[in-house]
Scaffold this motif. Sequence first.
Motif, PDB file in Angstrom:
ATOM      1  N   GLN A  25      -2.028   0.278   7.457  1.00 56.17           N
ATOM      2  CA  GLN A  25      -2.959   1.115   6.701  1.00 56.17           C
ATOM      3  C   GLN A  25      -3.143   0.582   5.278  1.00 56.17           C
ATOM      4  OE1 GLN A  25      -1.112   4.971   7.052  1.00 56.17           O
ATOM      5  NE2 GLN A  25      -2.217   5.467   8.935  1.00 56.17           N
ATOM      6  N   LEU A  26      -2.124  -0.043   4.755  1.00 53.11           N
ATOM      7  CA  LEU A  26      -2.165  -0.580   3.399  1.00 53.11           C
ATOM      8  C   LEU A  26      -3.082  -1.790   3.291  1.00 53.11           C
ATOM      9  CD1 LEU A  26      -0.806  -0.405   0.521  1.00 53.11           C
ATOM     10  CD2 LEU A  26       0.886  -2.029   1.403  1.00 53.11           C
ATOM     11  N   ILE A  27      -3.130  -2.637   4.335  1.00 54.03           N
ATOM     12  CA  ILE A  27      -3.857  -3.905   4.232  1.00 54.03           C
ATOM     13  C   ILE A  27      -5.201  -3.906   4.962  1.00 54.03           C
ATOM     14  CG2 ILE A  27      -1.700  -5.191   3.998  1.00 54.03           C
ATOM     15  CD1 ILE A  27      -2.054  -6.092   6.932  1.00 54.03           C
ATOM     16  N   ARG A  28      -5.552  -2.807   5.651  1.00 53.72           N
ATOM     17  CA  ARG A  28      -6.811  -2.827   6.384  1.00 53.72           C
ATOM     18  C   ARG A  28      -8.002  -2.899   5.417  1.00 53.72           C
ATOM     19  NH1 ARG A  28      -6.029   3.190   8.984  1.00 53.72           N
ATOM     20  NH2 ARG A  28      -6.517   4.451   7.118  1.00 53.72           N
ATOM     21  N   ALA A  29      -9.114  -3.455   5.908  1.00 58.34           N
ATOM     22  CA  ALA A  29     -10.271  -3.698   5.050  1.00 58.34           C
ATOM     23  C   ALA A  29     -10.943  -2.411   4.601  1.00 58.34           C
ATOM     24  CB  ALA A  29     -11.277  -4.600   5.771  1.00 58.34           C
ATOM     25  N   LYS A  30     -10.993  -1.412   5.485  1.00 56.41           N
ATOM     26  CA  LYS A  30     -11.659  -0.149   5.153  1.00 56.41           C
ATOM     27  C   LYS A  30     -10.667   1.006   5.233  1.00 56.41           C
ATOM     28  CE  LYS A  30     -16.208  -1.627   6.865  1.00 56.41           C
ATOM     29  NZ  LYS A  30     -17.312  -1.315   7.811  1.00 56.41           N
ATOM     30  N   HIS A  31     -10.925   2.011   4.407  1.00 57.07           N
ATOM     31  CA  HIS A  31     -10.120   3.244   4.391  1.00 57.07           C
ATOM     32  C   HIS A  31      -8.634   2.935   4.194  1.00 57.07           C
ATOM     33  CE1 HIS A  31     -13.818   5.032   5.802  1.00 57.07           C
ATOM     34  NE2 HIS A  31     -13.787   4.313   6.911  1.00 57.07           N
ATOM     35  N   LYS A  32      -8.351   2.115   3.202  1.00 57.37           N
ATOM     36  CA  LYS A  32      -6.970   1.795   2.897  1.00 57.37           C
ATOM     37  C   LYS A  32      -6.197   3.048   2.493  1.00 57.37           C
ATOM     38  CE  LYS A  32      -7.644  -2.880   1.047  1.00 57.37           C
ATOM     39  NZ  LYS A  32      -6.824  -3.564   2.060  1.00 57.37           N
ATOM     40  N   VAL A  33      -4.935   3.053   2.804  1.00 57.84           N
ATOM     41  CA  VAL A  33      -4.037   4.100   2.328  1.00 57.84           C
ATOM     42  C   VAL A  33      -3.063   3.414   1.373  1.00 57.84           C
ATOM     43  CG1 VAL A  33      -2.350   5.864   2.929  1.00 57.84           C
ATOM     44  CG2 VAL A  33      -4.249   5.358   4.492  1.00 57.84           C
ATOM     45  N   LEU A  34      -3.372   3.488   0.087  1.00 56.95           N
ATOM     46  CA  LEU A  34      -2.614   2.745  -0.920  1.00 56.95           C
ATOM     47  C   LEU A  34      -1.373   3.543  -1.332  1.00 56.95           C
ATOM     48  CD1 LEU A  34      -3.051  -0.010  -2.245  1.00 56.95           C
ATOM     49  CD2 LEU A  34      -3.949   1.174  -4.249  1.00 56.95           C
ATOM     50  N   GLU A  35      -0.415   3.555  -0.426  1.00 54.62           N
ATOM     51  CA  GLU A  35       0.839   4.257  -0.668  1.00 54.62           C
ATOM     52  C   GLU A  35       1.989   3.260  -0.654  1.00 54.62           C
ATOM     53  OE1 GLU A  35       1.306   7.314   2.219  1.00 54.62           O
ATOM     54  OE2 GLU A  35      -0.222   8.622   1.332  1.00 54.62           O
ATOM     55  N   TYR A  55       3.373  -2.818  -3.131  1.00 58.87           N
ATOM     56  CA  TYR A  55       3.465  -1.580  -2.361  1.00 58.87           C
ATOM     57  C   TYR A  55       3.922  -1.824  -0.918  1.00 58.87           C
ATOM     58  CZ  TYR A  55       1.439   1.842  -5.622  1.00 58.87           C
ATOM     59  OH  TYR A  55       1.223   2.704  -6.656  1.00 58.87           O
ATOM     60  N   ALA A  56       3.811  -3.043  -0.436  1.00 57.52           N
ATOM     61  CA  ALA A  56       4.243  -3.336   0.934  1.00 57.52           C
ATOM     62  C   ALA A  56       5.764  -3.316   1.061  1.00 57.52           C
ATOM     63  CB  ALA A  56       3.699  -4.685   1.388  1.00 57.52           C
ATOM     64  N   GLY A  57       6.459  -3.312  -0.080  1.00 56.54           N
ATOM     65  CA  GLY A  57       7.919  -3.214  -0.046  1.00 56.54           C
ATOM     66  C   GLY A  57       8.648  -4.523  -0.209  1.00 56.54           C
ATOM     67  N   PHE A  58       7.949  -5.566  -0.690  1.00 56.46           N
ATOM     68  CA  PHE A  58       8.558  -6.889  -0.789  1.00 56.46           C
ATOM     69  C   PHE A  58       8.765  -7.351  -2.230  1.00 56.46           C
ATOM     70  CE2 PHE A  58       6.083  -7.279   3.324  1.00 56.46           C
ATOM     71  CZ  PHE A  58       7.179  -7.057   4.139  1.00 56.46           C
ATOM     72  N   ALA A  59       8.795  -6.427  -3.186  1.00 55.88           N
ATOM     73  CA  ALA A  59       9.033  -6.820  -4.579  1.00 55.88           C
ATOM     74  C   ALA A  59      10.481  -7.271  -4.745  1.00 55.88           C
ATOM     75  CB  ALA A  59       8.724  -5.653  -5.517  1.00 55.88           C
ATOM     76  N   ARG A 113      -7.725  -5.263  -2.397  1.00 55.58           N
ATOM     77  CA  ARG A 113      -6.290  -5.554  -2.375  1.00 55.58           C
ATOM     78  C   ARG A 113      -5.494  -4.338  -1.897  1.00 55.58           C
ATOM     79  NH1 ARG A 113      -3.467  -5.954  -6.768  1.00 55.58           N
ATOM     80  NH2 ARG A 113      -1.815  -7.062  -5.653  1.00 55.58           N
ATOM     81  N   PRO A 114      -4.398  -4.672  -1.127  1.00 52.11           N
ATOM     82  CA  PRO A 114      -4.038  -5.965  -0.563  1.00 52.11           C
ATOM     83  C   PRO A 114      -4.782  -6.207   0.746  1.00 52.11           C
ATOM     84  CG  PRO A 114      -2.374  -4.354   0.002  1.00 52.11           C
ATOM     85  CD  PRO A 114      -3.377  -3.636  -0.860  1.00 52.11           C
TER      86      PRO A 114
END
Length: 346
Positions: free
Chosen positions: A120-130, A287-291, A308-309
């Motif tokens: 959901q974070l990386i999809r092109a449309k309707h991202k869920v930036l959580e 936000y993907a958890g890789f910081a 992005r992303p």
Amino acid sequence: MSKILAIRFSKIENVAMTLPVVYSFAMQYPQHRITVLSNRAFAPFFEKMPENVSFYGVDLKEEHSGWLGLRWLYNDIKKEHFDAVADFHDVFRSRYLCWRLKLAGIKTAHIDRGVKGRKQLIRAKHKVLECQKSSFERFANVLQVLGYPVTLNFVSIFGTEKRDIACMKPLTGEKGDDKWIGIAPFAPKVGKIYPLFKQENVIKLLSGRMNTKIFLFGGGEKEIAVLNKWEHRYPNVISTAGKLTLDNELVLMSHLDVMLTMDSANMHVASLVNIPVVSIWGATHPYAGFAGWNQSPEHIIQADLPCRPCSLHGEKPCLRKDYACLQEITPEMVVERIENIIDLKN
């Protein structure tokens, strides 16, 4: 005493991310032993760990390749009589080993990779930036399922001390009152690499500072050629590429005042030695958890774009065709972030 096996074969950045969790476990459960099963090349990461941590190196391209190699590996592991298995990877090889060990009566647990949230974070449309759970939290959750809750309080693989760099002085020289800046400009995917002409401008600006020395990190023929060119073109710049082993790179990084990286393995490696890491993010997103471990959000540089992303690992081609996520970051922005950290240390 219980014996726990933790499995994480690759990549180097993901193996590096297991260290804060394994170290925290080892310090909080000194009565138990934990063994990390991983690629032999990553052994230096675990040489400075507590005494109840051991490393089991494998070669998945040679000795342990294919079905036969995997079966041999299982037979060898079974002889160690582990009490529990923490699968930090959840890929075919680790699943196979866990399946066989579970049939032998050994308790197993697998990482939840958070596939739905990350998609959901990386999809092109309707991202869920959580913001998703970090990999550190996900690794710790595996141990919790096995009955070993862990508080993540790791600081550095070197503890509270810095290792001696006397053997590297022919390369580094004396530090004295100089500020040492590390720069690792490369990453495996184009969507993660700050344009090299901009990166060169960063080096040009920083190399003109008084009492400043810049160390360049990288590997492979192409990267070494670029870093050597910059070393010869600008003052106070030293390329370490091809000159240091992984364990010596870790020691040198621990003496840096700040490290500049991409979203890359070097970001995670530098984070293991308790130094501030300024990281540039393009196609990917923290936000993907890789910081990096224990890094401040203020040290992250990224452009705020609706696209992005677009990928988890920077592998997808840019939908805009211009990589604006990286192009919109100016060298001056990067230098300012680095100098803010250095000035705070004065």
